[in-house]
Design a protein around this motif. Structure first.
Motif, PDB file in Angstrom:
ATOM      1  N   ARG A  24       0.855  -1.179   0.000  1.00 39.42           N
ATOM      2  CA  ARG A  24       0.000   0.000   0.000  1.00 39.42           C
ATOM      3  C   ARG A  24       0.899   1.239   0.000  1.00 39.42           C
ATOM      4  O   ARG A  24       2.069   1.144   0.358  1.00 39.42           O
ATOM      5  N   THR A  27       1.677   6.244   3.065  1.00 41.34           N
ATOM      6  CA  THR A  27       0.826   7.065   3.935  1.00 41.34           C
ATOM      7  C   THR A  27      -0.499   6.390   4.286  1.00 41.34           C
ATOM      8  O   THR A  27      -1.306   6.969   5.000  1.00 41.34           O
ATOM      9  N   HIS A  28      -0.726   5.162   3.804  1.00 48.86           N
ATOM     10  CA  HIS A  28      -1.992   4.470   4.081  1.00 48.86           C
ATOM     11  C   HIS A  28      -2.122   4.219   5.584  1.00 48.86           C
ATOM     12  O   HIS A  28      -1.172   3.781   6.225  1.00 48.86           O
ATOM     13  N   HIS A  30      -3.517   1.933   7.324  1.00 54.35           N
ATOM     14  CA  HIS A  30      -3.376   0.544   7.779  1.00 54.35           C
ATOM     15  C   HIS A  30      -1.944   0.027   7.651  1.00 54.35           C
ATOM     16  O   HIS A  30      -1.632  -1.048   8.158  1.00 54.35           O
ATOM     17  N   SER A  32       1.358  -1.546   5.563  1.00 50.19           N
ATOM     18  CA  SER A  32       1.388  -2.759   4.750  1.00 50.19           C
ATOM     19  C   SER A  32       2.722  -3.460   4.931  1.00 50.19           C
ATOM     20  O   SER A  32       3.739  -2.832   5.239  1.00 50.19           O
ATOM     21  N   CYS A  68      -2.084  -5.553   9.304  1.00 45.78           N
ATOM     22  CA  CYS A  68      -1.202  -4.721   8.483  1.00 45.78           C
ATOM     23  C   CYS A  68      -0.158  -3.944   9.266  1.00 45.78           C
ATOM     24  O   CYS A  68       0.992  -3.862   8.850  1.00 45.78           O
TER      25      CYS A  68
END
Length: 115
Positions: A24, A27-28, A30, A32, A68
């Motif tokens: 991902r 900045t996601h 969750h 990764s 995650c």
């Protein structure tokens, strides 16, 4: 299939390792495993299993394993042991200790809970 026709299925692997490979954006919210270096660790795992001649160990890169922010993660079945390996040395230790000798690497075990 009824209970009257039970049969034993052959076991293809002594162990089967699944390693998260989800990528991902950094900045996601969750996170990764891919953003935490999973690609290099997966490559290392695959090569180490082959180098040790562990033909009875399966290795599969997988999509999201569901935890995650804890990554990079892998799980070893049939034991159901979840590992967080972050360095090549961690991967080598899992291969030698767990996959070759059958001894869990307690310092790398992740105890995960669904919320």
């Amino acid at each position: 299939m009824s209970a009257e026709t039970e049969f034993e299925l052959p076991q293809l692997y002594r162990y089967h390792v699944f390693a998260c490979h989800t990528q991902r954006p950094p900045t996601h919210p969750h996170g990764s495993c891919g953003a935490s270096g999973a690609q290099a660790l997966s490559d290392r795992m695959s090569k180490a299993i082959e180098a040790q001649g562990l033909n009875d160990v399966g290795f599969t890169t997988a999509g999201c394993l569901g935890f995650c922010n804890a990554g990079p993660l892998m799980v070893v079945y049939p034991d159901g042991v979840w590992y967080r390996a972050t360095t090549p040395d961690d991967v080598d230790e899992i291969v030698m200790s767990h996959l070759k000798e059958g001894k869990r690497v307690d310092r790398l075990v992740m105890v995960l809970k669904r919320s």
